[in-house]
Design a protein around this motif. Structure first.
Motif, PDB file in Angstrom:
ATOM      1  N   GLY A 279       0.785  -1.224   0.000  1.00 29.51           N
ATOM      2  CA  GLY A 279       0.000   0.000   0.000  1.00 29.51           C
ATOM      3  C   GLY A 279       0.818   1.275   0.000  1.00 29.51           C
ATOM      4  O   GLY A 279       0.271   2.372  -0.056  1.00 29.51           O
ATOM      5  N   VAL A 280       2.143   1.144   0.049  1.00 32.51           N
ATOM      6  CA  VAL A 280       3.024   2.306  -0.032  1.00 32.51           C
ATOM      7  C   VAL A 280       3.648   2.294  -1.417  1.00 32.51           C
ATOM      8  O   VAL A 280       4.232   1.285  -1.829  1.00 32.51           O
ATOM      9  N   ASP A 281       3.517   3.385  -2.127  1.00 29.94           N
ATOM     10  CA  ASP A 281       4.056   3.464  -3.474  1.00 29.94           C
ATOM     11  C   ASP A 281       5.580   3.495  -3.418  1.00 29.94           C
ATOM     12  O   ASP A 281       6.167   4.326  -2.732  1.00 29.94           O
TER      13      ASP A 281
ATOM     14  N   ARG B 117       4.015   2.668  12.300  1.00 33.27           N
ATOM     15  CA  ARG B 117       3.292   3.945  12.304  1.00 33.27           C
ATOM     16  C   ARG B 117       3.757   4.851  11.156  1.00 33.27           C
ATOM     17  O   ARG B 117       2.947   5.538  10.531  1.00 33.27           O
ATOM     18  N   ALA B 118       5.062   4.831  10.873  1.00 30.44           N
ATOM     19  CA  ALA B 118       5.587   5.628   9.759  1.00 30.44           C
ATOM     20  C   ALA B 118       4.993   5.151   8.435  1.00 30.44           C
ATOM     21  O   ALA B 118       4.579   5.967   7.599  1.00 30.44           O
ATOM     22  N   LEU B 119       4.936   3.835   8.250  1.00 31.22           N
ATOM     23  CA  LEU B 119       4.369   3.290   7.018  1.00 31.22           C
ATOM     24  C   LEU B 119       2.868   3.531   6.944  1.00 31.22           C
ATOM     25  O   LEU B 119       2.332   3.824   5.865  1.00 31.22           O
ATOM     26  N   ASP B 120       2.169   3.445   8.067  1.00 35.28           N
ATOM     27  CA  ASP B 120       0.736   3.759   8.089  1.00 35.28           C
ATOM     28  C   ASP B 120       0.494   5.220   7.703  1.00 35.28           C
ATOM     29  O   ASP B 120      -0.414   5.530   6.933  1.00 35.28           O
ATOM     30  N   ALA B 121       1.333   6.114   8.230  1.00 35.70           N
ATOM     31  CA  ALA B 121       1.220   7.533   7.886  1.00 35.70           C
ATOM     32  C   ALA B 121       1.481   7.750   6.397  1.00 35.70           C
ATOM     33  O   ALA B 121       0.801   8.552   5.750  1.00 35.70           O
ATOM     34  N   ALA B 122       2.441   7.034   5.859  1.00 34.02           N
ATOM     35  CA  ALA B 122       2.748   7.140   4.434  1.00 34.02           C
ATOM     36  C   ALA B 122       1.559   6.678   3.595  1.00 34.02           C
ATOM     37  O   ALA B 122       1.209   7.316   2.600  1.00 34.02           O
ATOM     38  N   ARG B 123       0.921   5.589   3.999  1.00 29.11           N
ATOM     39  CA  ARG B 123      -0.253   5.103   3.271  1.00 29.11           C
ATOM     40  C   ARG B 123      -1.381   6.133   3.313  1.00 29.11           C
ATOM     41  O   ARG B 123      -2.006   6.430   2.297  1.00 29.11           O
TER      42      ARG B 123
ATOM     43  N   LEU C 153       8.510  17.940  -1.831  1.00 35.50           N
ATOM     44  CA  LEU C 153       8.647  16.924  -0.791  1.00 35.50           C
ATOM     45  C   LEU C 153       7.928  17.357   0.466  1.00 35.50           C
ATOM     46  O   LEU C 153       8.067  18.462   0.935  1.00 35.50           O
ATOM     47  N   GLU C 154       7.151  16.458   1.005  1.00 31.02           N
ATOM     48  CA  GLU C 154       6.524  16.675   2.295  1.00 31.02           C
ATOM     49  C   GLU C 154       6.725  15.422   3.109  1.00 31.02           C
ATOM     50  O   GLU C 154       6.458  14.328   2.636  1.00 31.02           O
ATOM     51  N   LEU C 155       7.194  15.564   4.307  1.00 35.97           N
ATOM     52  CA  LEU C 155       7.380  14.384   5.148  1.00 35.97           C
ATOM     53  C   LEU C 155       6.038  13.744   5.429  1.00 35.97           C
ATOM     54  O   LEU C 155       5.056  14.416   5.712  1.00 35.97           O
ATOM     55  N   ALA C 156       6.022  12.444   5.364  1.00 39.58           N
ATOM     56  CA  ALA C 156       4.795  11.713   5.634  1.00 39.58           C
ATOM     57  C   ALA C 156       4.605  11.467   7.109  1.00 39.58           C
ATOM     58  O   ALA C 156       3.609  10.906   7.537  1.00 39.58           O
ATOM     59  N   LEU C 157       5.550  11.870   7.880  1.00 41.71           N
ATOM     60  CA  LEU C 157       5.467  11.611   9.319  1.00 41.71           C
ATOM     61  C   LEU C 157       4.964  12.819  10.059  1.00 41.71           C
ATOM     62  O   LEU C 157       5.238  13.910   9.796  1.00 41.71           O
TER      63      LEU C 157
END
Length: 148
Positions: free
Chosen positions: A17-19, A88-94, A144-148
């Motif tokens: 689910g993360v590109d 949590r980082a990957l969930d935020a990215a999704r 660029l925008e941080l996903a976190l």
């Protein structure tokens, strides 16, 4: 600290689910995600460890309990060595629709290589970046925008 499962199957599952570039090694990308959580931006010790051993083996060394040349850096990394933080980082990215870029990606801004061991381990971004050669010099600042 239990070592993270960096097998291809575990990496593909974690990154679902993360590109990300599909032709890149999911295990390496997943290890780089771990590094983006574990180390502060510009951490030269992390960059040196990765340059010497590659992202996956460097992560295994970083999370070991061996008393070696990485001990002082390890004391900085261990408070963040949490699979929950990576999840949590990957969930935020999704949720953000973020993409992951790794240094081997042709869209990686080539100027980041100038940072050597202080370069980012992975870029979290939103939008569709142009290849570095044709992009404006400040595209990463604008897009660029941080996903976190």
């Amino acid at each position: 600290m239990t070592q993270p499962d960096l097998s291809m199957d575990a990496a593909v599952t974690a990154l679902a689910g993360v590109d990300r570039p599909r032709d890149r090694d999911a295990s390496e990308t997943y290890a780089r995600v771990w590094w983006s959580v574990l180390a502060e931006p510009g951490d030269g010790a992390a960059g040196e460890l990765m340059a010497r051993f590659g992202p996956e083996d460097a992560l295994r060394i970083a999370l070991s309990d061996v008393d070696d040349e990485w001990s002082s850096a390890r004391s900085r990394w261990m408070p963040r060595a949490d699979s929950g933080a990576v999840r949590r980082a990957l969930d935020a990215a999704r949720r953000a629709g973020a993409r992951l870029l790794v240094p081997s990606d042709p869209r990686w801004p080539s100027r980041l290589h100038d940072l050597g061991t202080h370069a980012p381990h992975v870029l979290w971004l939103r939008g569709d970046p142009e290849p570095a050669e044709s992009a404006p010099t400040d595209w990463h600042v604008a897009e660029l925008e941080l996903a976190l």
